[in-house]
Design a protein around this motif. Sequence first.
Motif, PDB file in Angstrom:
ATOM      1  N   LEU A 227       0.809  -1.219   0.000  1.00 23.43           N
ATOM      2  CA  LEU A 227       0.000   0.000   0.000  1.00 23.43           C
ATOM      3  C   LEU A 227       0.846   1.275   0.000  1.00 23.43           C
ATOM      4  CD1 LEU A 227      -2.812  -0.943   2.543  1.00 23.43           C
ATOM      5  CD2 LEU A 227      -2.954  -0.897   0.043  1.00 23.43           C
ATOM      6  N   LYS A 228       2.091   1.183   0.486  1.00 19.93           N
ATOM      7  CA  LYS A 228       2.917   2.395   0.605  1.00 19.93           C
ATOM      8  C   LYS A 228       3.086   3.148  -0.714  1.00 19.93           C
ATOM      9  CE  LYS A 228       5.588   1.902   4.848  1.00 19.93           C
ATOM     10  NZ  LYS A 228       6.904   1.596   5.461  1.00 19.93           N
ATOM     11  N   PRO A 229       3.267   2.467  -1.855  1.00 23.70           N
ATOM     12  CA  PRO A 229       3.390   3.244  -3.101  1.00 23.70           C
ATOM     13  C   PRO A 229       2.201   4.148  -3.384  1.00 23.70           C
ATOM     14  CG  PRO A 229       4.094   0.982  -3.466  1.00 23.70           C
ATOM     15  CD  PRO A 229       3.488   1.027  -2.094  1.00 23.70           C
ATOM     16  N   SER A 230       1.010   3.764  -2.897  1.00 23.14           N
ATOM     17  CA  SER A 230      -0.184   4.565  -3.186  1.00 23.14           C
ATOM     18  C   SER A 230      -0.186   5.895  -2.441  1.00 23.14           C
ATOM     19  CB  SER A 230      -1.452   3.780  -2.845  1.00 23.14           C
ATOM     20  OG  SER A 230      -1.661   3.714  -1.448  1.00 23.14           O
ATOM     21  N   THR A 231       0.692   6.052  -1.437  1.00 24.70           N
ATOM     22  CA  THR A 231       0.727   7.318  -0.703  1.00 24.70           C
ATOM     23  C   THR A 231       1.238   8.458  -1.591  1.00 24.70           C
ATOM     24  OG1 THR A 231       2.929   6.809   0.192  1.00 24.70           O
ATOM     25  CG2 THR A 231       1.027   6.196   1.532  1.00 24.70           C
ATOM     26  N   LYS A 232       1.943   8.130  -2.684  1.00 25.07           N
ATOM     27  CA  LYS A 232       2.349   9.171  -3.639  1.00 25.07           C
ATOM     28  C   LYS A 232       1.120   9.811  -4.271  1.00 25.07           C
ATOM     29  CE  LYS A 232       6.721   6.956  -5.075  1.00 25.07           C
ATOM     30  NZ  LYS A 232       7.442   6.399  -6.244  1.00 25.07           N
ATOM     31  N   ALA A 233       0.163   8.960  -4.665  1.00 24.51           N
ATOM     32  CA  ALA A 233      -1.077   9.472  -5.252  1.00 24.51           C
ATOM     33  C   ALA A 233      -1.923  10.160  -4.193  1.00 24.51           C
ATOM     34  CB  ALA A 233      -1.861   8.329  -5.900  1.00 24.51           C
ATOM     35  N   LEU A 234      -1.934   9.609  -2.980  1.00 24.97           N
ATOM     36  CA  LEU A 234      -2.699  10.207  -1.884  1.00 24.97           C
ATOM     37  C   LEU A 234      -2.242  11.639  -1.620  1.00 24.97           C
ATOM     38  CD1 LEU A 234      -4.724   9.962   0.470  1.00 24.97           C
ATOM     39  CD2 LEU A 234      -2.884   8.947   1.831  1.00 24.97           C
ATOM     40  N   ALA A 235      -0.925  11.864  -1.669  1.00 23.19           N
ATOM     41  CA  ALA A 235      -0.378  13.195  -1.393  1.00 23.19           C
ATOM     42  C   ALA A 235      -0.859  14.229  -2.407  1.00 23.19           C
ATOM     43  CB  ALA A 235       1.144  13.141  -1.380  1.00 23.19           C
ATOM     44  N   LEU A 236      -1.142  13.796  -3.638  1.00 16.47           N
ATOM     45  CA  LEU A 236      -1.562  14.713  -4.706  1.00 16.47           C
ATOM     46  C   LEU A 236      -3.084  14.901  -4.747  1.00 16.47           C
ATOM     47  CD1 LEU A 236       0.619  13.344  -7.659  1.00 16.47           C
ATOM     48  CD2 LEU A 236       1.037  15.443  -6.369  1.00 16.47           C
ATOM     49  N   SER A 237      -3.819  13.996  -4.110  1.00 22.19           N
ATOM     50  CA  SER A 237      -5.266  13.913  -4.345  1.00 22.19           C
ATOM     51  C   SER A 237      -6.072  14.802  -3.413  1.00 22.19           C
ATOM     52  CB  SER A 237      -5.720  12.455  -4.197  1.00 22.19           C
ATOM     53  OG  SER A 237      -5.599  12.043  -2.843  1.00 22.19           O
ATOM     54  N   CYS A 238      -7.330  15.036  -3.814  1.00 24.92           N
ATOM     55  CA  CYS A 238      -8.265  15.772  -2.966  1.00 24.92           C
ATOM     56  C   CYS A 238      -9.359  14.854  -2.408  1.00 24.92           C
ATOM     57  CB  CYS A 238      -8.882  16.939  -3.725  1.00 24.92           C
ATOM     58  SG  CYS A 238      -9.603  16.518  -5.313  1.00 24.92           S
ATOM     59  N   LYS A 239      -9.654  13.746  -3.107  1.00 24.74           N
ATOM     60  CA  LYS A 239     -10.631  12.770  -2.636  1.00 24.74           C
ATOM     61  C   LYS A 239     -10.123  11.369  -2.942  1.00 24.74           C
ATOM     62  CE  LYS A 239     -14.706  15.678  -3.571  1.00 24.74           C
ATOM     63  NZ  LYS A 239     -15.998  15.746  -4.286  1.00 24.74           N
ATOM     64  N   VAL A 240     -10.592  10.392  -2.150  1.00 27.86           N
ATOM     65  CA  VAL A 240     -10.238   9.003  -2.408  1.00 27.86           C
ATOM     66  C   VAL A 240     -11.479   8.126  -2.254  1.00 27.86           C
ATOM     67  CG1 VAL A 240      -9.436   8.749  -0.012  1.00 27.86           C
ATOM     68  CG2 VAL A 240      -8.769   7.059  -1.720  1.00 27.86           C
ATOM     69  N   SER A 241     -11.690   7.273  -3.230  1.00 27.05           N
ATOM     70  CA  SER A 241     -12.762   6.285  -3.185  1.00 27.05           C
ATOM     71  C   SER A 241     -12.148   4.954  -2.768  1.00 27.05           C
ATOM     72  CB  SER A 241     -13.419   6.154  -4.563  1.00 27.05           C
ATOM     73  OG  SER A 241     -14.213   4.983  -4.637  1.00 27.05           O
ATOM     74  N   ILE A 242     -12.734   4.322  -1.734  1.00 26.69           N
ATOM     75  CA  ILE A 242     -12.242   3.050  -1.211  1.00 26.69           C
ATOM     76  C   ILE A 242     -13.325   2.008  -1.443  1.00 26.69           C
ATOM     77  CG2 ILE A 242     -11.373   1.841   0.839  1.00 26.69           C
ATOM     78  CD1 ILE A 242     -10.716   4.689   1.968  1.00 26.69           C
ATOM     79  N   ARG A 243     -13.003   0.975  -2.216  1.00 24.71           N
ATOM     80  CA  ARG A 243     -13.992  -0.044  -2.560  1.00 24.71           C
ATOM     81  C   ARG A 243     -13.430  -1.440  -2.282  1.00 24.71           C
ATOM     82  NH1 ARG A 243     -15.366   0.590  -8.646  1.00 24.71           N
ATOM     83  NH2 ARG A 243     -13.098   0.774  -8.759  1.00 24.71           N
ATOM     84  N   THR A 244     -14.297  -2.369  -1.942  1.00 28.46           N
ATOM     85  CA  THR A 244     -13.919  -3.773  -1.818  1.00 28.46           C
ATOM     86  C   THR A 244     -14.958  -4.629  -2.515  1.00 28.46           C
ATOM     87  OG1 THR A 244     -15.049  -3.883   0.330  1.00 28.46           O
ATOM     88  CG2 THR A 244     -12.663  -3.528   0.379  1.00 28.46           C
ATOM     89  N   ASP A 245     -14.502  -5.788  -3.015  1.00 30.27           N
ATOM     90  CA  ASP A 245     -15.444  -6.736  -3.600  1.00 30.27           C
ATOM     91  C   ASP A 245     -15.624  -7.909  -2.639  1.00 30.27           C
ATOM     92  OD1 ASP A 245     -13.242  -8.392  -3.860  1.00 30.27           O
ATOM     93  OD2 ASP A 245     -13.212  -8.393  -6.051  1.00 30.27           O
ATOM     94  N   ALA A 246     -16.368  -8.928  -3.046  1.00 29.63           N
ATOM     95  CA  ALA A 246     -16.712 -10.038  -2.151  1.00 29.63           C
ATOM     96  C   ALA A 246     -15.486 -10.828  -1.704  1.00 29.63           C
ATOM     97  CB  ALA A 246     -17.717 -10.961  -2.840  1.00 29.63           C
ATOM     98  N   GLN A 247     -14.417 -10.821  -2.518  1.00 34.05           N
ATOM     99  CA  GLN A 247     -13.196 -11.553  -2.171  1.00 34.05           C
ATOM    100  C   GLN A 247     -12.230 -10.714  -1.331  1.00 34.05           C
ATOM    101  OE1 GLN A 247     -14.497 -11.909  -5.530  1.00 34.05           O
ATOM    102  NE2 GLN A 247     -15.423 -13.705  -4.563  1.00 34.05           N
ATOM    103  N   GLY A 248     -12.595  -9.455  -1.079  1.00 37.50           N
ATOM    104  CA  GLY A 248     -11.733  -8.606  -0.272  1.00 37.50           C
ATOM    105  C   GLY A 248     -10.694  -7.844  -1.069  1.00 37.50           C
ATOM    106  N   PHE A 249     -10.735  -7.939  -2.391  1.00 44.48           N
ATOM    107  CA  PHE A 249      -9.819  -7.129  -3.198  1.00 44.48           C
ATOM    108  C   PHE A 249     -10.146  -5.655  -2.973  1.00 44.48           C
ATOM    109  CE2 PHE A 249      -9.389 -11.192  -5.303  1.00 44.48           C
ATOM    110  CZ  PHE A 249      -8.041 -11.243  -5.598  1.00 44.48           C
ATOM    111  N   LEU A 250      -9.101  -4.857  -2.912  1.00 48.74           N
ATOM    112  CA  LEU A 250      -9.229  -3.440  -2.544  1.00 48.74           C
ATOM    113  C   LEU A 250      -8.955  -2.545  -3.740  1.00 48.74           C
ATOM    114  CD1 LEU A 250      -9.400  -1.254  -0.208  1.00 48.74           C
ATOM    115  CD2 LEU A 250      -6.906  -1.501  -0.026  1.00 48.74           C
ATOM    116  N   SER A 251      -9.789  -1.548  -3.908  1.00 44.32           N
ATOM    117  CA  SER A 251      -9.568  -0.504  -4.914  1.00 44.32           C
ATOM    118  C   SER A 251      -9.476   0.839  -4.208  1.00 44.32           C
ATOM    119  CB  SER A 251     -10.721  -0.473  -5.925  1.00 44.32           C
ATOM    120  OG  SER A 251     -10.760   0.784  -6.598  1.00 44.32           O
TER     121      SER A 251
END
Length: 281
Positions: A227-251
């Motif tokens: 997950l740490k690489p995604s903090t680069k995008a988090l630092a630039l962003s204004c909103k984040v959508s967090i989604r999971t499916d039935a198997q627990g995969f994360l978006s």
Amino acid sequence: MPFSAQPPASGEPYVLAASLDNARHLSSLLRAVHFQDHATCFATANGLRVTVEDAKCIQANAFIQAEIFQEFAVQEESVTFRINLSVLLDCLTIFGTSSLPGTSTALRMCYRGYGYPLMLFLEEGGVVTVCKINTQEPDQLLDFDFCSTKVVNKIILQSEGLREAFAELDMTSEVLQITMSPDKPYFRLSTFGNAGSAHLDYPRDSDLMETFHCNQTQTNRYKISLLKPSTKALALSCKVSIRTDAQGFLSLQYMIRNEDGQICFVEYYCCPDEDITEAEM
């Protein structure tokens, strides 16, 4: 735009030609997915998608819509190639990462098709640099198939809420546990580091919560190293959508607004680390 009026050179026509007044708009988005050296690029009439994967466990996608470019022309239904992302970023910032006030690096990007290099024409202050980057056969990529009908839980947060969480939680933990539920605790982030367990809860009526659609209680763990690489995008962003499916995969989908107010998206997909038993919750 210095390059937009240039006709293609003699020979085969370009299957992809794009121009940007400010190359920094592209380089900042690409840096948000730069955790591996190589990336796969997909171009369609809708725009450009740049995909990076690691260990078949995490995938990042940067979406740059055609409207962001001053010119964006694709002569085939889709154009795909693999490229060294580190080299591409070096070329895009060849004039430096910070421009003088009132100046920017203009970019024209051209690609003739399979087997040809990606051509970059960069201009700043009347100086033009031409870069040729070899392209490669694209890899077969994972399909996380995150269509809306398979999403079980979804929330949209203001990014500052997640940035605070990553700052407060114990990152010596190997995993980040995410609980999403229609009932309390609604949305909980947990770590299990050297200092013990830590939990951070977000009520569904929090000022940071913009959307809350949770259909069932899910608790999944994800490797923090993924997950740490995604903090680069988090630092630039204004909103984040967090989604999971039935198997627990994360978006994790980050909405990023550039200096000109244009909206782009960076999305990370991550596999769950392990199943959680009720006793551990």
